[in-house]
Scaffold this active site. Structure first.
Site, PDB file in Angstrom:
ATOM      1  CG  ASN A  94      -5.768   3.679   8.757  1.00 62.91           C
ATOM      2  OD1 ASN A  94      -6.062   4.666   8.082  1.00 62.91           O
ATOM      3  ND2 ASN A  94      -4.831   3.699   9.690  1.00 62.91           N
TER       4      ASN A  94
ATOM      5  N   GLY B 296       0.807  -1.211   0.000  1.00 67.98           N
ATOM      6  CA  GLY B 296       0.000   0.000   0.000  1.00 67.98           C
ATOM      7  C   GLY B 296       0.843   1.266   0.000  1.00 67.98           C
TER       8      GLY B 296
ATOM      9  CB  CYS C 120       5.941   5.789  20.269  1.00 66.75           C
ATOM     10  SG  CYS C 120       5.127   5.345  21.787  1.00 66.75           S
TER      11      CYS C 120
ATOM     12  CG  HIS D 179      -0.039  -6.690   4.798  1.00 68.23           C
ATOM     13  ND1 HIS D 179      -0.175  -6.335   6.116  1.00 68.23           N
ATOM     14  CD2 HIS D 179       0.276  -5.562   4.141  1.00 68.23           C
ATOM     15  CE1 HIS D 179       0.060  -5.040   6.243  1.00 68.23           C
ATOM     16  NE2 HIS D 179       0.339  -4.541   5.054  1.00 68.23           N
TER      17      HIS D 179
ATOM     18  CB  THR E  49      12.558  -8.793 -11.868  1.00 67.11           C
ATOM     19  OG1 THR E  49      13.659  -8.552 -12.746  1.00 67.11           O
ATOM     20  CG2 THR E  49      12.113 -10.241 -11.991  1.00 67.11           C
TER      21      THR E  49
HETATM   22  N1  PLP Z   1      -3.235   2.935   3.818  1.00 68.26           N
HETATM   23  C1  PLP Z   1      -3.991   2.439   4.824  1.00 68.26           C
HETATM   24  C2  PLP Z   1      -5.377   2.964   5.017  1.00 68.26           C
HETATM   25  C3  PLP Z   1      -3.482   1.436   5.653  1.00 68.26           C
HETATM   26  O1  PLP Z   1      -4.231   0.954   6.656  1.00 68.26           O
HETATM   27  C4  PLP Z   1      -2.156   0.965   5.422  1.00 68.26           C
HETATM   28  C5  PLP Z   1      -1.540  -0.038   6.317  1.00 68.26           C
HETATM   29  O2  PLP Z   1      -1.739  -0.024   7.514  1.00 68.26           O
HETATM   30  C6  PLP Z   1      -1.422   1.500   4.353  1.00 68.26           C
HETATM   31  C7  PLP Z   1      -1.997   2.478   3.580  1.00 68.26           C
HETATM   32  C8  PLP Z   1      -0.039   1.021   4.038  1.00 68.26           C
HETATM   33  O3  PLP Z   1      -0.083  -0.275   3.430  1.00 68.26           O
HETATM   34  P1  PLP Z   1       1.176  -1.266   3.494  1.00 68.26           P
HETATM   35  O4  PLP Z   1       1.266  -1.781   4.882  1.00 68.26           O
HETATM   36  O5  PLP Z   1       0.828  -2.359   2.507  1.00 68.26           O
HETATM   37  O6  PLP Z   1       2.359  -0.503   3.058  1.00 68.26           O
END
Ligand code: PLP
Length: 388
Positions: free
Chosen positions: A150, A69, A332, A208, A244
């Site tokens: 998130n 991400g 933190c 993941h 790759t």
């Molecule tokens: N964006 C959101 C909303 C996420 O929750 C996360 C991961 O916690 C990310 C981006 C980053 O993704 P990655 O852990 O695959 O780099």
């Protein structure tokens, strides 16, 4: 046994995805090689791309596989910025993930980007009207937004956000990392067919979070979007992401994405019921506790809970000692807990923004996990808030 309630941070690797990874990683051949082994790898790669694209409702050619991400977001935001060089502003709602915040901050410091902010309401939602107003301000290169928070779990109205971007004729990136696997993520129904270079043009997901491997993700980039590459080299993936390609990662992601999509609706119902049980149990044990975020339009497995007067880190530590893994939104800095920027963006005080825990349930979650939290929380709260 560990009670794992941090599925939004990462969810366990699915056996089927691991098997697919192991099988694919046993075949030799670079997917760009001309020989038979290379062609076999290429077939598996492209078949995996098609399967992921089918889940995301985009064309396979639009799916750029990445390392996760964070890379997808970097490619989208820096790529959109560099491709629209005459513009000098970025629309950034409050409460975005750090992958977005830090990328936009980098653009500010190194590229002189002006940030046009958009506030959140008390439930952590972006108001589409305010978003559109920001997008219509002069010089905007692109806008970005979370499909679902998130941390808060609040689900934004992506249809409205995409329509706002199309109306303002500005390209939009959606961070669907937290939403994927929990709500429908359908690129084709959000993109603007009438003006395809603006509206939704890019969307990030990560393997993941749906039971695929860490280190694999994708950015959907519409065919007509102008995005400048971050990585240069062998010209792979429309020259948007050279290097790759990770065939085994793609195969595992395809399996995980399909399984997550197939079970999505049933899991959403099951997890919402478990989550409601968890919230009820916590509130019965700690009446001061308050569920943050939208009570209805939220990710099924998310319970984002304010424990007034208790430091989130202390609660986290005490629950961890009781064998329960959860998370706080606050990072933190040099050992000192920072208040959660998401909770602050919801209009809460600094003290509240230090007193929040995020419980996230997923496919391995069971009623016994809820029971364990409800049993452990009274003592943890009493100790963390200095009442025992
Ligand atoms: N964006 C959101 C909303 C996420 O929750 C996360 C991961 O916690 C990310 C981006 C980053 O993704 P990655 O852990 O695959 O780099």
């Amino acid at each position: 046994m560990q009670v794992y309630l941090d599925h939004a941070a990462t969810t366990p690797l699915r056996t089927e995805a691991r098997d697919a990874w192991l099988e694919a990683s046993g075949t030799v051949g670079n997917a760009s090689s001309i020989h038979g082994g290379g062609q076999t790898a290429r077939r598996l790669l492209e078949e995996s791309r098609e399967r992921i694209a089918a889940v995301l409702h985009c064309d396979p050619i639009e799916l750029v596989l990445t390392s996760g991400g964070t890379e997808s977001i970097n490619l989208a935001l820096k790529g959109l910025w560099w491709a629209r060089a005459a513009r000098d502003a970025v629309v950034l709602p409050d409460g975005e993930h750090h992958a977005t915040l830090d990328t936009v901050e980098w653009l500010r410091v190194h590229e002189g980007a002006r940030i046009v902010g958009v506030g959140l309401d008390a439930s952590g939602r972006i108001d589409p009207g305010a978003f559109e107003e920001a997008l219509r301000s002069p010089g905007v290169a692109f806008g970005t937004a979370l499909m679902a928070g998130n941390e808060s779990g609040t689900i934004n109205d992506s249809t409205e956000l995409a329509a706002a971007a199309a109306g303002a004729a500005v390209p939009l990136h959606l961070d669907a990392v937290a939403a994927f696997g929990h709500v429908p993520v359908r690129f084709s129904s959000l993109r603007a067919d009438a003006a395809p270079a603006s509206g939704l043009v890019a969307l990030s997901v990560s393997a993941h979070k749906v039971g695929g491997p860490v280190g694999v993700g994708a950015l959907v980039v519409s065919r007509t979007a102008a995005v400048t590459a971050l990585l240069h080299g062998g010209g792979q993936q429309r020259s948007l992401r050279a290097g790759t390609q990770d065939v085994a990662g793609a195969a595992a992601f395809a399996v995980a994405a399909e399984l997550a999509e197939n079970e999505r609706e049933a899991e959403a119902q099951r997890l919402a019921a478990l989550r409601d049980e968890l919230v009820r149990g916590i509130r019965a044990a700690v009446p001061e506790a308050e569920l943050l975020g939208d009570p209805v339009h939220r990710l099924a497995g998310n319970a984002h809970i304010l424990f007034p007067g208790a430091a989130g880190e202390s609660l986290l530590f005490l629950l961890d000692r009781a064998g329960i893994a959860v998370s706080t939104g606050s990072a933190c800095q040099a050992g000192v807990p920072e208040p959660s920027h998401v909770v602050l963006a919801m209009g809460r005080a600094q003290a509240d923004a230090r007193s929040v825990l995020r419980f996230t349930l997923g496919r391995t979650s069971q009623p016994s996990d809820v029971d364990a939290v409800v049993a452990a929380i009274p003592e943890a709260y009493a100790r963390a808030s200095g009442r025992s």
